[in-house]
Design a protein around this motif. Structure first.
Motif, PDB file in Angstrom:
ATOM      1  N   MET A   1       0.840  -1.186   0.000  1.00  0.00           N
ATOM      2  CA  MET A   1       0.000   0.000   0.000  1.00  0.00           C
ATOM      3  C   MET A   1       0.881   1.244   0.000  1.00  0.00           C
ATOM      4  N   SER A   2       0.407   2.281  -0.678  1.00  0.00           N
ATOM      5  CA  SER A   2       1.103   3.557  -0.715  1.00  0.00           C
ATOM      6  C   SER A   2       0.152   4.637  -0.238  1.00  0.00           C
ATOM      7  N   GLY A   3       0.465   5.251   0.883  1.00  0.00           N
ATOM      8  CA  GLY A   3      -0.386   6.298   1.424  1.00  0.00           C
ATOM      9  C   GLY A   3      -1.594   5.741   2.140  1.00  0.00           C
ATOM     10  N   PRO A   4      -2.466   6.629   2.614  1.00  0.00           N
ATOM     11  CA  PRO A   4      -3.659   6.194   3.359  1.00  0.00           C
ATOM     12  C   PRO A   4      -4.615   5.413   2.472  1.00  0.00           C
ATOM     13  N   LEU A   5      -5.358   4.499   3.094  1.00  0.00           N
ATOM     14  CA  LEU A   5      -6.424   3.798   2.390  1.00  0.00           C
ATOM     15  C   LEU A   5      -7.577   4.765   2.150  1.00  0.00           C
ATOM     16  N   LYS A   6      -8.118   4.735   0.962  1.00  0.00           N
ATOM     17  CA  LYS A   6      -9.234   5.608   0.615  1.00  0.00           C
ATOM     18  C   LYS A   6     -10.548   4.876   0.897  1.00  0.00           C
ATOM     19  N   VAL A   7     -11.406   5.511   1.694  1.00  0.00           N
ATOM     20  CA  VAL A   7     -12.596   4.869   2.242  1.00  0.00           C
ATOM     21  C   VAL A   7     -13.850   5.629   1.832  1.00  0.00           C
ATOM     22  N   ALA A   8     -14.912   4.877   1.534  1.00  0.00           N
ATOM     23  CA  ALA A   8     -16.258   5.450   1.420  1.00  0.00           C
ATOM     24  C   ALA A   8     -17.104   4.885   2.548  1.00  0.00           C
ATOM     25  N   VAL A   9     -17.785   5.749   3.286  1.00  0.00           N
ATOM     26  CA  VAL A   9     -18.656   5.328   4.390  1.00  0.00           C
ATOM     27  C   VAL A   9     -20.097   5.419   3.911  1.00  0.00           C
ATOM     28  N   VAL A  10     -20.817   4.314   4.018  1.00  0.00           N
ATOM     29  CA  VAL A  10     -22.185   4.219   3.516  1.00  0.00           C
ATOM     30  C   VAL A  10     -23.125   4.150   4.705  1.00  0.00           C
ATOM     31  N   GLY A  11     -23.939   5.198   4.880  1.00  0.00           N
ATOM     32  CA  GLY A  11     -24.866   5.266   6.002  1.00  0.00           C
ATOM     33  C   GLY A  11     -24.491   6.385   6.944  1.00  0.00           C
ATOM     34  N   GLY A  12     -25.396   7.349   7.114  1.00  0.00           N
ATOM     35  CA  GLY A  12     -25.090   8.545   7.885  1.00  0.00           C
ATOM     36  C   GLY A  12     -25.544   8.509   9.321  1.00  0.00           C
ATOM     37  N   GLY A  13     -25.830   7.325   9.857  1.00  0.00           N
ATOM     38  CA  GLY A  13     -26.165   7.182  11.272  1.00  0.00           C
ATOM     39  C   GLY A  13     -24.902   6.894  12.064  1.00  0.00           C
ATOM     40  N   ILE A  14     -24.691   5.613  12.381  1.00  0.00           N
ATOM     41  CA  ILE A  14     -23.467   5.211  13.093  1.00  0.00           C
ATOM     42  C   ILE A  14     -22.235   5.493  12.245  1.00  0.00           C
ATOM     43  N   GLY A  15     -22.433   5.681  10.932  1.00  0.00           N
ATOM     44  CA  GLY A  15     -21.319   6.003  10.051  1.00  0.00           C
ATOM     45  C   GLY A  15     -20.579   7.252  10.463  1.00  0.00           C
ATOM     46  N   ARG A  16     -21.246   8.169  11.158  1.00  0.00           N
ATOM     47  CA  ARG A  16     -20.574   9.386  11.617  1.00  0.00           C
ATOM     48  C   ARG A  16     -19.448   9.059  12.602  1.00  0.00           C
ATOM     49  N   LEU A  17     -19.694   8.091  13.468  1.00  0.00           N
ATOM     50  CA  LEU A  17     -18.631   7.692  14.404  1.00  0.00           C
ATOM     51  C   LEU A  17     -17.483   7.020  13.668  1.00  0.00           C
ATOM     52  N   HIS A  18     -17.793   6.295  12.598  1.00  0.00           N
ATOM     53  CA  HIS A  18     -16.738   5.696  11.793  1.00  0.00           C
ATOM     54  C   HIS A  18     -15.873   6.785  11.151  1.00  0.00           C
ATOM     55  N   VAL A  19     -16.524   7.802  10.587  1.00  0.00           N
ATOM     56  CA  VAL A  19     -15.772   8.887   9.958  1.00  0.00           C
ATOM     57  C   VAL A  19     -14.859   9.564  10.972  1.00  0.00           C
ATOM     58  N   LEU A  42     -27.496  13.451   3.988  1.00  0.00           N
ATOM     59  CA  LEU A  42     -26.231  13.265   3.278  1.00  0.00           C
ATOM     60  C   LEU A  42     -25.492  14.589   3.119  1.00  0.00           C
ATOM     61  N   ARG A  43     -26.208  15.622   2.729  1.00  0.00           N
ATOM     62  CA  ARG A  43     -25.592  16.942   2.523  1.00  0.00           C
ATOM     63  C   ARG A  43     -24.971  17.445   3.827  1.00  0.00           C
ATOM     64  N   GLU A  44     -25.712  17.304   4.915  1.00  0.00           N
ATOM     65  CA  GLU A  44     -25.199  17.745   6.219  1.00  0.00           C
ATOM     66  C   GLU A  44     -24.023  16.880   6.665  1.00  0.00           C
ATOM     67  N   PHE A  45     -24.131  15.584   6.426  1.00  0.00           N
ATOM     68  CA  PHE A  45     -23.087  14.611   6.784  1.00  0.00           C
ATOM     69  C   PHE A  45     -21.770  14.994   6.112  1.00  0.00           C
ATOM     70  N   ALA A  46     -21.806  15.185   4.795  1.00  0.00           N
ATOM     71  CA  ALA A  46     -20.594  15.505   4.045  1.00  0.00           C
ATOM     72  C   ALA A  46     -20.017  16.846   4.468  1.00  0.00           C
ATOM     73  N   ALA A  47     -20.884  17.825   4.692  1.00  0.00           N
ATOM     74  CA  ALA A  47     -20.403  19.159   5.064  1.00  0.00           C
ATOM     75  C   ALA A  47     -19.765  19.149   6.447  1.00  0.00           C
ATOM     76  N   ARG A  48     -20.381  18.442   7.386  1.00  0.00           N
ATOM     77  CA  ARG A  48     -19.858  18.432   8.761  1.00  0.00           C
ATOM     78  C   ARG A  48     -18.434  17.899   8.817  1.00  0.00           C
ATOM     79  N   TYR A  49     -18.153  16.866   8.021  1.00  0.00           N
ATOM     80  CA  TYR A  49     -16.843  16.228   8.107  1.00  0.00           C
ATOM     81  C   TYR A  49     -15.927  16.578   6.935  1.00  0.00           C
ATOM     82  N   GLY A  50     -16.365  17.493   6.078  1.00  0.00           N
ATOM     83  CA  GLY A  50     -15.519  17.931   4.989  1.00  0.00           C
ATOM     84  C   GLY A  50     -15.222  16.843   3.977  1.00  0.00           C
ATOM     85  N   ILE A  51     -16.216  16.016   3.674  1.00  0.00           N
ATOM     86  CA  ILE A  51     -16.016  14.908   2.736  1.00  0.00           C
ATOM     87  C   ILE A  51     -16.309  15.417   1.318  1.00  0.00           C
ATOM     88  N   PRO A  52     -15.413  15.198   0.368  1.00  0.00           N
ATOM     89  CA  PRO A  52     -15.575  15.822  -0.950  1.00  0.00           C
ATOM     90  C   PRO A  52     -16.694  15.261  -1.808  1.00  0.00           C
TER      91      PRO A  52
END
Length: 366
Positions: A1-19, A42-52
């Motif tokens: 592996m080179s650099g951080p693993l790139k992750v997608a989190v699916v689900g904006g409930g408990i997924g927030r703790l994962h992020v 989803l819009r609020e989820f992405a904005a809160r954590y700065g997810i592109p």
């Protein structure tokens, strides 16, 4: 592996703790996308954590070229289908509990993982609390001696508002009651320390809320090592606690009672003699604290992928939890002890949700 693993989190409930956990490990992970079917959330989820990237379609997530890991935090009935789709797309998978709704589905996921060449890690983040890790160190060093008796309590409170979420408390969507989605953590800790059960007896009832599933449970286990264990579960406790107490030949271990952090410090370890107390202290003096909770599990996942080692939690671990759940439901319904392991000929191998254990196996093409 080179650099951080790139992750997608699916689900904006408990997924927030994962992020939050991923973002605490910036050298190991980068969350590049989040997904939820609710556009406002989803819009609020992405904005809160700065997810592109914010995506509503799971299949679109699977098509992200640079993606390494898909982290599934959706309602339980979606876990198997989404895990299989993610593996088919060539991604590693992290999946919240329960991994599946039957032993058959767990076996299907294991087969798909093997075919894919990718890895599937079910979530059991409580395993990595420092208190529980200290106990496991004492067991590994042979300080505890054999186990005698263990008790595990999951006494939480869930009110009608909790069940207003449409998929909760339904056999078809939550896949079970607190045995499946709340107490599964505390029961996993018992098996993580002691190993599997040999026989299971159980009583289940619904007393707290008018729901489809159980909300109170009293379970007795004979463990494979010959020790005994009791599990109690309720969603009707005015004071929420989680508690584990292990009685071994040489010491007792008592957890704290914080309902969602009882695997963390502080635990009380009491030796049966001054000599044992000294051995306990000397062992705990060399304990090396690593990250706890989700961050602890994710960091160990990264290390395992990097080194090719066994994952910190495996499909086999999740299957063992599902096997215990299957046995508990069967024992409660038949009013008879159930012997483990449970094989493919068992009437509930295909699922405990419906009479006769019928549950459709979900494949990506269905």
């Amino acid at each position: 592996m080179s650099g951080p693993l790139k992750v997608a989190v699916v689900g904006g409930g408990i997924g927030r703790l994962h992020v939050e956990a991923y973002q605490s490990l910036p050298e190991e992970f980068e969350v590049v996308a989040v997904c939820d079917v609710d556009q406002d959330r989803l819009r609020e989820f992405a904005a809160r954590y700065g997810i592109p990237r914010a995506i509503t379609d799971f299949t679109e997530v699977c098509r992200i070229d640079e993606l390494d890991v898909i982290d599934i935090c959706t309602p339980p009935f979606l876990h198997v289908r989404q895990t299989l789709l993610a593996l088919e797309a060539g991604r590693h998978v992290i999946c919240e509990k329960p991994l599946a709704g039957s032993l058959r589905e767990a076996d299907e996921v294991a087969a798909a993982e093997k075919r894919s060449g990718r890895r599937v890690m079910p979530i059991f983040q409580y395993r990595f609390g420092h208190g529980l890790q200290k106990l496991k160190l004492l067991v590994a060093r042979g300080i505890t001696g054999r186990a005698y008796l263990t008790t595990a309590e999951t006494a939480w409170r869930r009110r009608p508002a909790y069940y207003a979420v449409p998929w909760r408390s339904k056999w078809a969507t939550e896949l079970g009651g607190p045995l499946v989605n709340l107490a599964i953590h505390g029961h996993d800790l018992v098996c993580d320390v002691l190993g599997p059960a040999r026989t299971v007896s159980a009583h289940l009832t619904t007393l707290v809320n008018p729901i489809e599933t159980e909300d109170c449970a009293a379970v007795a286990l004979e463990m494979a090592d010959g020790s005994l264990c009791t599990l109690s579960v309720t969603t009707g406790s005015a004071r929420e606690i989680s508690r584990h107490r292990f009685c071994f030949a040489n010491l007792s271990a008592e957890s704290n009672t914080a309902p969602y952090r009882n695997s963390h410090d502080d635990w009380i370890f009491t030796g049966d003699s001054p000599e044992i107390d000294k051995q306990i202290q000397e062992t705990l003096d060399v304990f090396v604290p690593l990250p706890e909770g989700y961050a602890g599990q994710f960091s160990r996942f990264h290390q395992a992928l990097e080194s090719g080692a066994v994952l910190p939690v495996t499909i086999a671990d999740a299957r063992a939890a599902l096997e215990l759940i299957t046995a508990i439901y069967d024992a409660a319904r038949t009013r008879a002890p159930v012997t483990l392991p449970i094989g493919e000929t068992h009437p509930l191998y295909g699922g405990w949700q419906l009479p006769g254990g019928s549950r459709r196996v979900t494949s990506p093409s269905s």
